[in-house]
Design a protein around this motif. Structure first.
Motif, PDB file in Angstrom:
ATOM      1  N   GLN A   1       1.011  -1.303  -0.072  1.00 25.42           N
ATOM      2  CA  GLN A   1       0.128   0.059   0.129  1.00 25.42           C
ATOM      3  C   GLN A   1       0.950   1.386  -0.098  1.00 25.42           C
ATOM      4  OE1 GLN A   1      -2.627   0.036   3.317  1.00 25.42           O
ATOM      5  NE2 GLN A   1      -3.757   1.987   2.486  1.00 25.42           N
ATOM      6  N   LEU A   2       0.602   2.329  -0.751  1.00 27.84           N
ATOM      7  CA  LEU A   2       1.369   3.379  -1.027  1.00 27.84           C
ATOM      8  C   LEU A   2       0.729   4.424  -0.235  1.00 27.84           C
ATOM      9  CD1 LEU A   2       1.872   3.244  -4.886  1.00 27.84           C
ATOM     10  CD2 LEU A   2       3.243   2.427  -3.221  1.00 27.84           C
ATOM     11  N   GLN A   3       1.470   5.000   0.712  1.00 27.41           N
ATOM     12  CA  GLN A   3       0.982   6.079   1.628  1.00 27.41           C
ATOM     13  C   GLN A   3       1.978   6.788   2.157  1.00 27.41           C
ATOM     14  OE1 GLN A   3      -1.537   4.183   4.824  1.00 27.41           O
ATOM     15  NE2 GLN A   3       0.298   3.168   5.703  1.00 27.41           N
ATOM     16  N   LEU A   4       1.611   8.084   2.843  1.00 26.78           N
ATOM     17  CA  LEU A   4       2.443   8.925   3.326  1.00 26.78           C
ATOM     18  C   LEU A   4       1.790   9.103   4.933  1.00 26.78           C
ATOM     19  CD1 LEU A   4       3.182  11.642   0.778  1.00 26.78           C
ATOM     20  CD2 LEU A   4       4.847  10.045   1.576  1.00 26.78           C
ATOM     21  N   VAL A   5       2.301   8.993   5.769  1.00 25.51           N
ATOM     22  CA  VAL A   5       1.724   9.226   7.193  1.00 25.51           C
ATOM     23  C   VAL A   5       2.867  10.293   7.953  1.00 25.51           C
ATOM     24  CG1 VAL A   5       1.435   8.330   9.539  1.00 25.51           C
ATOM     25  CG2 VAL A   5       1.055   6.894   7.542  1.00 25.51           C
ATOM     26  N   GLU A   6       2.094  11.447   8.423  1.00 25.24           N
ATOM     27  CA  GLU A   6       2.688  12.629   8.929  1.00 25.24           C
ATOM     28  C   GLU A   6       2.450  12.233  10.533  1.00 25.24           C
ATOM     29  OE1 GLU A   6       0.571  14.453   5.358  1.00 25.24           O
ATOM     30  OE2 GLU A   6      -0.134  12.933   7.132  1.00 25.24           O
ATOM     31  N   SER A   7       3.628  12.919  11.504  1.00 19.98           N
ATOM     32  CA  SER A   7       3.492  12.836  12.754  1.00 19.98           C
ATOM     33  C   SER A   7       4.329  14.105  13.260  1.00 19.98           C
ATOM     34  CB  SER A   7       3.890  11.496  13.156  1.00 19.98           C
ATOM     35  OG  SER A   7       5.513  11.419  13.084  1.00 19.98           O
ATOM     36  N   GLY A   8       4.130  14.065  14.512  1.00 23.12           N
ATOM     37  CA  GLY A   8       4.847  15.269  15.204  1.00 23.12           C
ATOM     38  C   GLY A   8       4.351  16.464  15.532  1.00 23.12           C
ATOM     39  N   GLY A   9       2.888  16.773  15.232  1.00 22.41           N
ATOM     40  CA  GLY A   9       2.180  17.865  15.357  1.00 22.41           C
ATOM     41  C   GLY A   9       1.803  18.229  16.960  1.00 22.41           C
ATOM     42  N   GLY A  10       1.409  19.133  17.330  1.00 20.14           N
ATOM     43  CA  GLY A  10       1.118  19.386  18.762  1.00 20.14           C
ATOM     44  C   GLY A  10       0.913  20.663  19.084  1.00 20.14           C
ATOM     45  N   LEU A 122      -1.832  18.135  13.241  1.00 21.29           N
ATOM     46  CA  LEU A 122      -2.164  19.390  13.365  1.00 21.29           C
ATOM     47  C   LEU A 122      -1.027  20.206  14.361  1.00 21.29           C
ATOM     48  CD1 LEU A 122      -4.358  21.702  13.830  1.00 21.29           C
ATOM     49  CD2 LEU A 122      -5.258  20.475  15.893  1.00 21.29           C
ATOM     50  N   VAL A 123      -0.729  21.393  14.213  1.00 21.53           N
ATOM     51  CA  VAL A 123       0.192  22.067  14.685  1.00 21.53           C
ATOM     52  C   VAL A 123      -0.552  23.388  15.236  1.00 21.53           C
ATOM     53  CG1 VAL A 123       2.402  23.589  14.692  1.00 21.53           C
ATOM     54  CG2 VAL A 123       2.208  21.484  13.147  1.00 21.53           C
TER      55      VAL A 123
END
Length: 127
Positions: A1-10, A122-123
């Protein structure tokens, strides 16, 4: 599965820092043009930064230049957005995107066609 996952917001106070991550699965990020976009509440999405494939060149929109840095860790198949000296106007949902097309990062950020998008992180910059 081709995907992008963001993380690190806050939530961060003005003047603070955050580092966002964008990890790809199913394809090799270093072969793609990568960009970060953001969308503030009630506003249109805007391009923040763009990195050419293999990191040969980068571009930052005027409002973040000198404060944000885009980089990559190929071993982790991850692109980062280091954000320093954050301001309330940096608040928004941040998305990463990847494009097969290769071109000038400034041009790509303006008019590029993006093949993959993450769901965003979300930032919030506030006291």
């Amino acid at each position: 599965q081709l995907q992008l996952v963001e993380s690190g917001g806050g939530l961060v106070q003005p003047g603070g820092s955050l580092t966002l991550s964008c990890t790809a699965s199913g394809f090799t990020l270093d072969h793609y043009t990568i960009a970060w976009f953001r969308q503030a509440p009630g506003k249109e999405r805007e391009g923040v930064s763009c990195r050419s494939n293999s990191g040969g060149s980068t571009y930052y929109t005027d409002s973040v230049r000198g404060r944000f840095t885009i980089s990559a860790d190929n071993a982790k198949n991850t692109v980062y957005l280091q954000m320093n000296t954050l301001k309330p106007e940096d608040t928004g949902v941040y998305y990463c995107a990847a494009a097969r097309a290769l071109g000038d990062p400034k041009m790509m950020l303006s008019v590029g066609r993006w093949d993959y998008w993450g769901k965003g992180t979300l930032v919030t910059v506030s006291r």
